[in-house]
Design a protein around this motif. Structure first.
Motif, mmCIF file in Angstrom:
data_model
loop_
_atom_site.group_PDB
_atom_site.id
_atom_site.type_symbol
_atom_site.label_atom_id
_atom_site.label_comp_id
_atom_site.label_asym_id
_atom_site.label_seq_id
_atom_site.Cartn_x
_atom_site.Cartn_y
_atom_site.Cartn_z
ATOM 1 N N PRO A 113 0.619 -1.261 -0.050
ATOM 2 C CA PRO A 113 0.118 0.130 -0.003
ATOM 3 C C PRO A 113 0.801 1.214 0.047
ATOM 4 C CG PRO A 113 -0.795 -1.523 1.690
ATOM 5 C CD PRO A 113 0.483 -2.106 1.217
ATOM 6 N N GLY A 114 0.602 2.078 -0.839
ATOM 7 C CA GLY A 114 1.080 3.308 -0.798
ATOM 8 C C GLY A 114 0.819 4.375 0.105
ATOM 9 N N GLU A 115 1.116 5.639 0.093
ATOM 10 C CA GLU A 115 0.787 6.698 1.371
ATOM 11 C C GLU A 115 -0.550 6.758 1.315
ATOM 12 O OE1 GLU A 115 1.957 11.381 2.321
ATOM 13 O OE2 GLU A 115 3.158 10.094 1.056
ATOM 14 N N ASN A 116 -1.221 6.983 2.483
ATOM 15 C CA ASN A 116 -2.612 7.129 2.572
ATOM 16 C C ASN A 116 -3.380 5.895 2.022
ATOM 17 O OD1 ASN A 116 -2.625 9.373 4.128
ATOM 18 N ND2 ASN A 116 -2.157 10.572 2.255
ATOM 19 N N GLU A 117 -2.867 4.786 1.697
ATOM 20 C CA GLU A 117 -3.588 3.781 1.491
ATOM 21 C C GLU A 117 -3.656 2.585 2.439
ATOM 22 O OE1 GLU A 117 -2.420 3.971 -3.494
ATOM 23 O OE2 GLU A 117 -1.901 2.245 -2.360
ATOM 24 N N ILE A 118 -4.826 1.738 2.365
ATOM 25 C CA ILE A 118 -4.934 0.878 3.528
ATOM 26 C C ILE A 118 -5.685 -0.504 2.736
ATOM 27 C CG2 ILE A 118 -6.855 1.707 4.471
ATOM 28 C CD1 ILE A 118 -5.910 1.178 7.133
ATOM 29 N N ASP A 119 -5.523 -1.532 3.276
ATOM 30 C CA ASP A 119 -6.268 -2.561 3.020
ATOM 31 C C ASP A 119 -7.241 -3.043 4.036
ATOM 32 O OD1 ASP A 119 -4.868 -3.032 0.683
ATOM 33 O OD2 ASP A 119 -3.405 -4.358 1.387
ATOM 34 N N LEU A 120 -8.492 -3.210 3.582
ATOM 35 C CA LEU A 120 -9.580 -3.598 4.614
ATOM 36 C C LEU A 120 -10.090 -4.927 4.098
ATOM 37 C CD1 LEU A 120 -11.740 -2.624 6.668
ATOM 38 C CD2 LEU A 120 -12.878 -1.692 4.855
ATOM 39 N N LYS A 121 -10.064 -5.676 5.210
ATOM 40 C CA LYS A 121 -10.628 -7.220 4.899
ATOM 41 C C LYS A 121 -12.098 -7.613 5.090
ATOM 42 C CE LYS A 121 -9.372 -11.975 6.584
ATOM 43 N NZ LYS A 121 -8.912 -12.735 7.708
ATOM 44 N N GLY A 122 -12.481 -8.313 4.022
ATOM 45 C CA GLY A 122 -13.978 -8.441 4.097
ATOM 46 C C GLY A 122 -14.414 -9.708 3.452
ATOM 47 N N THR A 123 -15.595 -10.071 3.499
ATOM 48 C CA THR A 123 -16.028 -11.152 3.029
ATOM 49 C C THR A 123 -17.180 -11.318 2.023
ATOM 50 O OG1 THR A 123 -15.320 -12.405 5.020
ATOM 51 C CG2 THR A 123 -16.932 -13.412 3.474
ATOM 52 N N SER A 124 -17.158 -11.898 0.747
ATOM 53 C CA SER A 124 -18.181 -11.797 -0.054
ATOM 54 C C SER A 124 -18.645 -13.410 -0.302
ATOM 55 C CB SER A 124 -17.803 -11.418 -1.660
ATOM 56 O OG SER A 124 -18.789 -11.441 -2.488
ATOM 57 N N LEU A 125 -20.146 -13.399 -0.107
ATOM 58 C CA LEU A 125 -20.713 -14.557 -0.287
ATOM 59 C C LEU A 125 -21.423 -14.881 -1.611
ATOM 60 C CD1 LEU A 125 -22.723 -14.829 3.114
ATOM 61 C CD2 LEU A 125 -20.568 -15.852 2.578
ATOM 62 N N ASP A 126 -20.960 -13.836 -2.565
ATOM 63 C CA ASP A 126 -21.583 -14.018 -3.786
ATOM 64 C C ASP A 126 -20.774 -15.116 -4.614
ATOM 65 O OD1 ASP A 126 -22.880 -11.631 -3.538
ATOM 66 O OD2 ASP A 126 -21.613 -10.178 -4.776
ATOM 67 N N ARG A 127 -21.433 -15.570 -5.684
ATOM 68 C CA ARG A 127 -20.868 -16.665 -6.258
ATOM 69 C C ARG A 127 -20.298 -16.173 -7.628
ATOM 70 N NH1 ARG A 127 -21.254 -21.895 -4.836
ATOM 71 N NH2 ARG A 127 -22.818 -22.147 -3.271
ATOM 72 N N TRP A 128 -19.024 -16.332 -7.951
ATOM 73 C CA TRP A 128 -18.440 -15.763 -9.176
ATOM 74 C C TRP A 128 -19.076 -16.177 -10.383
ATOM 75 C CZ3 TRP A 128 -15.168 -11.733 -9.596
ATOM 76 C CH2 TRP A 128 -14.755 -11.517 -10.709
ATOM 77 N N GLN A 129 -19.247 -15.080 -11.362
ATOM 78 C CA GLN A 129 -19.857 -15.256 -12.710
ATOM 79 C C GLN A 129 -18.791 -14.261 -13.416
ATOM 80 O OE1 GLN A 129 -22.081 -17.448 -13.680
ATOM 81 N NE2 GLN A 129 -22.465 -18.137 -11.519
ATOM 82 N N ASP A 130 -18.558 -14.946 -14.659
ATOM 83 C CA ASP A 130 -17.591 -13.913 -15.667
ATOM 84 C C ASP A 130 -18.235 -12.560 -15.977
ATOM 85 O OD1 ASP A 130 -15.496 -15.523 -15.379
ATOM 86 O OD2 ASP A 130 -16.147 -16.723 -17.090
ATOM 87 N N ASP A 131 -19.876 -12.679 -15.853
ATOM 88 C CA ASP A 131 -20.489 -11.108 -16.274
ATOM 89 C C ASP A 131 -20.811 -10.509 -15.164
ATOM 90 O OD1 ASP A 131 -22.429 -12.954 -15.365
ATOM 91 O OD2 ASP A 131 -23.759 -12.890 -16.834
#
Length: 193
Positions: A113-131
């Motif tokens: 991460p650069g200056e003033n950047e931050i990684d926020l951890k989350g969870t997605s229950l979505d099922r992946w679709q290419d569209d």
């Protein structure tokens, strides 16, 4: 050692383990609130009541929908649950809103991460679709408990005014709500303990 003494020692050990677990959870939360980097997120209403814990404001955020074109890591197979998501945010100056700049699925974005950047951890229950255009992500920040009777009033205000949430984010990407703001006015702040 008689059986009564053994029982007393066993009960003491169990009690110490339980106290240690609770102390660890409290310390972890307080440490995150005290030492985490702060970001500001725009909120949106959902529903304010929990029968066991009282009034709360259920929230979603601008960053709850992550555009697929921001994903910079490998993508899941078709119809596979997305799972862990690391969202790279650019923190605004002062208390300006944080904005999504990149995302990683199952792992952080490769570059530091650069200056003033931050990684926020989350969870997605979505099922992946290419569209897909975007994925829904939850960060564990979707409920904020308030004093009884205040939930409905805040929920109504969310539709009329801009509310923001100040959030502390630790190095692992875990987050904890610090305060709820109505414009520049702090409505509620979380105590450290």
């Amino acid at each position: 050692m008689n059986s009564r003494s053994k029982l007393l020692v066993a009960a003491s050990v169990v009690a110490l383990v339980q106290i240690g677990f609770l102390a660890s959870a409290i310390y972890s939360r307080a440490s995150l609130l005290r030492n985490g980097q702060e970001i500001t997120l725009r909120t949106a209403p959902v529903d304010p009541r929990d029968l066991l814990r009282g009034d709360y404001v259920a929230l979603s955020y601008d960053i709850s929908r992550v555009p697929v074109d921001h994903i910079q890591t490998a993508r899941p197979r078709d119809n596979e649950v997305v799972g862990t998501v690391y969202v790279r945010l650019k923190r605004g100056k002062g208390h300006a809103l944080a904005q999504i700049i990149a995302a990683g699925l199952g792992a952080r974005v490769n570059q530091t991460p650069g200056e003033n950047e931050i990684d926020l951890k989350g969870t997605s229950l979505d099922r992946w679709q290419d569209d897909l255009d975007s994925i829904n992500v939850q960060y564990g920040l979707e409920r904020f408990y308030v004093p009884e009777g205040d939930g409905r009033e805040i929920e109504q205000g969310l539709g009329e005014r801009q509310f923001t949430m100040r959030v502390a984010v630790g190095e692992t990407g875990d987050a904890q709500i610090k305060a709820l703001y109505d414009g520049d006015t702090a409505l509620y702040s979380e105590p450290l303990y």
